[in-house]
Design a protein around this motif. Sequence first.
Motif: not given
Length: 202
Positions: A61-64, A73-75, A164-166, A179-192
Amino acid sequence: MSQFVRHDRLRTFVERFATLLDEAPAEASLLNTGGIYLRELIAHDDWLPEAYARPDPERYQQYLLHADSRQRFSVVSFVWGPGQATPVHDHTVWGLIGVLRGAEIAQPYCLNEHGTVIASGTARRLESGTVDAVSPHIGDIHRVSNAYPDRVSISIHVYGANIGAVSRSVYPEQGGRKAFISGYSNDALPNIWNVSRELAIP
Ligand SMILES: [Fe+2]
């Protein structure tokens, strides 16, 4: 439960990383100084919410966790179930990989004169607390796998784009690239950013 998650650690990390991008945007400094910041982040395992540490039986899984407002940048948290691995792939941008839990095997690859990927050097075992780097300048193609056949491993990745959009490539063993674009496994992000809640904790 969520009030015990140390959101301030990730918040501090992304604030420092954004400042680094403003002040020293050369790749070498991002990988060196940013790598130090990432090592500090993964030195503690009290900040990643459980929803972003959950494995899937089918695939890693890859969670943004955070995307810079200018997509500089992205984490991302990568969660590896037992024995799971990526295909051989590239990134096209710089990336930092820090192991938070468990351990991973990173095998670098390069392209031969026919455009087929071949292993380049020996695989490295990355234990928790260690940081690795990739980029088109220092080596951009690799395969990462969970070092454990019987437990979950988690790594925190930082990339020089909204990864996830590259548009990038995977390299099948029989040659060529896809070619692939990975996307992410999650729709909601942690509220930091819910700082008032942290201030309310005695
Ligand atoms: Fe990768």
